[in-house]
Design a protein around this motif. Sequence first.
Motif, mmCIF file in Angstrom:
data_model
loop_
_atom_site.group_PDB
_atom_site.id
_atom_site.type_symbol
_atom_site.label_atom_id
_atom_site.label_comp_id
_atom_site.label_asym_id
_atom_site.label_seq_id
_atom_site.Cartn_x
_atom_site.Cartn_y
_atom_site.Cartn_z
ATOM 1 N N LYS A 3 4.772 -10.319 -1.404
ATOM 2 C CA LYS A 3 4.597 -8.913 -2.075
ATOM 3 C C LYS A 3 5.806 -8.752 -3.239
ATOM 4 C CE LYS A 3 2.872 -5.325 -0.623
ATOM 5 N NZ LYS A 3 3.046 -3.823 0.140
ATOM 6 N N ARG A 5 8.654 -7.401 -5.647
ATOM 7 C CA ARG A 5 9.406 -6.118 -5.490
ATOM 8 C C ARG A 5 8.898 -4.708 -5.709
ATOM 9 N NH1 ARG A 5 14.197 -6.345 -8.973
ATOM 10 N NH2 ARG A 5 15.302 -5.103 -7.734
ATOM 11 N N GLN A 6 9.549 -3.824 -4.960
ATOM 12 C CA GLN A 6 8.796 -2.441 -5.165
ATOM 13 C C GLN A 6 10.018 -1.475 -5.470
ATOM 14 O OE1 GLN A 6 5.649 -0.521 -4.007
ATOM 15 N NE2 GLN A 6 6.720 0.698 -5.385
ATOM 16 N N HIS A 8 12.389 1.583 -5.407
ATOM 17 C CA HIS A 8 12.596 2.696 -4.424
ATOM 18 C C HIS A 8 13.164 4.014 -5.279
ATOM 19 C CE1 HIS A 8 11.582 -0.015 -1.512
ATOM 20 N NE2 HIS A 8 12.394 -0.649 -2.060
ATOM 21 N N ASP A 52 10.266 7.618 -1.963
ATOM 22 C CA ASP A 52 11.055 7.064 -0.568
ATOM 23 C C ASP A 52 11.756 8.034 0.346
ATOM 24 O OD1 ASP A 52 11.151 3.516 -1.047
ATOM 25 O OD2 ASP A 52 10.750 4.934 -2.723
ATOM 26 N N GLN A 408 4.389 3.765 -12.346
ATOM 27 C CA GLN A 408 3.302 3.219 -11.461
ATOM 28 C C GLN A 408 2.195 2.383 -12.442
ATOM 29 O OE1 GLN A 408 1.816 7.446 -10.423
ATOM 30 N NE2 GLN A 408 2.768 7.043 -8.310
ATOM 31 N N SER A 411 3.290 -0.989 -12.596
ATOM 32 C CA SER A 411 3.106 -1.735 -11.064
ATOM 33 C C SER A 411 4.308 -2.020 -10.464
ATOM 34 C CB SER A 411 2.095 -2.897 -11.140
ATOM 35 O OG SER A 411 0.922 -2.462 -11.925
ATOM 36 N N VAL A 412 5.479 -1.083 -10.752
ATOM 37 C CA VAL A 412 6.526 -1.296 -10.064
ATOM 38 C C VAL A 412 6.746 -0.113 -9.189
ATOM 39 C CG1 VAL A 412 7.723 -2.340 -12.009
ATOM 40 C CG2 VAL A 412 7.895 -0.066 -11.698
ATOM 41 N N PHE A 413 6.261 0.845 -9.182
ATOM 42 C CA PHE A 413 6.408 1.939 -7.992
ATOM 43 C C PHE A 413 4.834 2.377 -7.522
ATOM 44 C CE2 PHE A 413 7.054 6.586 -7.177
ATOM 45 C CZ PHE A 413 7.714 6.332 -5.947
ATOM 46 N N ARG A 414 4.961 2.585 -6.138
ATOM 47 C CA ARG A 414 3.599 2.685 -5.492
ATOM 48 C C ARG A 414 2.913 3.922 -6.128
ATOM 49 N NH1 ARG A 414 7.734 5.135 -2.358
ATOM 50 N NH2 ARG A 414 7.812 3.012 -0.982
ATOM 51 N N GLU A 418 2.367 3.365 1.992
ATOM 52 C CA GLU A 418 1.775 2.308 2.815
ATOM 53 C C GLU A 418 2.204 2.562 4.098
ATOM 54 O OE1 GLU A 418 2.288 -1.712 1.015
ATOM 55 O OE2 GLU A 418 1.447 -1.124 -0.856
ATOM 56 N N HIS A 425 8.962 2.339 3.870
ATOM 57 C CA HIS A 425 9.192 2.531 2.671
ATOM 58 C C HIS A 425 10.227 1.554 1.984
ATOM 59 C CE1 HIS A 425 6.850 6.089 3.607
ATOM 60 N NE2 HIS A 425 7.929 6.866 3.656
#
Length: 447
Positions: A3, A5-6, A8, A52, A408, A411-414, A418, A425
Motif C-alpha cells: 500500500k 504511504r499514508q 498521519h 490519527d 484526501q 490520495s495521501v490522507f484517508r 480502516e 492508524h
Amino acid sequence: MTKPRQLHLGAILTGVGISQHQWRHPEQVGDASIDIGWYIDNARKAERAKFDLVFIVDSPYITPDTAPHFLNRLEPLTLLSALAGATSHIGLVATLTTSYWEPYNVARQFASLDLISNGRAGWNVVTTGLEGAAHNYGRTEHFDHKVRYARAREFVEVVQGLWDSYEDDAFPRDKETGVFLDKSKQHRLDHKGEHFSVAGPLAITRSRQGQPVIFQAGDSAEGRNLGAHIADATFASAATFEDGLAYSRDLRARASALGRDASLIRVLPGIDPIIADTDEEARAIETEQLGQVDFDKALAQLGRPFNYHDFSQYELDAPFPDVSKLSLNSYKGHAENIIRIVTGEGLTLRQAVWRFATRTNPFVGSAQTVADEIERWFVGGASDGFNIHVGDPVSFGLFIDRVVPLLQAKSVFRTEYEHQTLRGHLGAPIPENRHTYARRHQGIAAE
C-alpha cells in the motif's frame, strides 16, 4: 501489493494556546485548557476529519512567565480517559515524564487507558527539561541530562515488561472447571537494574493493540538515541523542510544501526498552520499575530530552554551573551540549537529574541498552498505527517474544512478509518507478548 504511504495527522489540544497571544482571540474560550467540553468538541472534530490521534502536551513545572495553556490545564491521563468515552476511533496520546514517576504506576495507568479506549492509547515519553520540577517531587536537584535519558530507556523497558505480565489467553474464565486464571500465563518481571527494581506482575491484561504506542520527543543526541531505541513515532521539531529531512534521516539511521526497521517509525513535526482565502490574506494574519508579540515575554520565553535563565540582565544590543557556563541540563537540544544559530548569524540578544519569537512559518497561505506544502514534506521524506496545534479557535476549523479535503483528493490522507486502534492508524505492528513468543520458539526448538 504494498500500500502507498499514508499521511498521519494529530491534533495537539492546547486550550488557550502555547503562545503568549492566542488567548486574546475574541472567539477563544477563556478557560479552554480546563474545560472538558472544549476538549471533547475538538477531539470529535478531529475524529470526524479522520485524524490519527489527539495529543496532550504536559510539563511538571511552571513559572509566572509560562505560556497560558500550561498555567492552568487538566492532567493528561484523566483528560484522555474522559475523551475515550466521548470518541470511538481516534488515538489518545499523553505526555508523561520518566524522571518523576514510577514505572509500575505508569504501566498501570496507560494499560487502563488502553483498555478503556479499546486500544487507542499512546505514551509520549519525555525526561522533563526544566530543573525546577525537581523541587515539586522532593528532590534538591534535577537529574543530569545523560542520567535522565539512561533512566528513561530503562523506565520504558520496565513498563513494556509489565505490560506483558499476562499472555493474551491467560484468563480462560471456565465456570465449569472453576479456572479463572491459567497461572502459567501470569509472569513476574523481577527487574533489577541501575535505576529501578520492580517485581511485578501488573494486574491488568493487554488491549487489542497489544501495548500502547510509544511516542518520544527529544532533539538532543541523547534524545534521538532514545527515540531510535524505543519510539513507534516521534514528536519532532522542524522549522524548515531541510530541518525535517535532516532529522528524519538521522533518526532512521540511528534506528537502523540498532537493527530496527526504521521505516516503521513515524516522524510527526508539530505545526501551526495559518489559512485564509489567499496567500496574501494569510500572510497578513501572520504579520498581525507577530505584531502582538510582547518583547518582554518573548525575552522570558527565550530563557526557558536554558532552565528559565534570566536574559534580562544583559545588554540587549550587545552580542548574544556567552552561556557556555550554563549546565544546559534543561531542554539541551533546543538550547544548543539556539546557540548554534545565534553564533552562526552573529546576533545580538535583541535580534535573537525577535529571531525565535517571530520565526517564519512554512504553513501559511490558502488551503491549496498549505496542502501542497504538507504534501511536499510528506513526499520528500521530511515527515510522515504532522501534529497540528489547536489553540486558535478559527484555524483548526479551516484546516479541517479546507485542507483535509485537498489532502484526501491528493490520495495521501484517508477518507475513512480502516482500523480502530492507534497502532492500526499508524501502521505499527502489534508486539507479540514476549512470554508467548518465548513459549512458541521453545516449542519450535523442541520439534
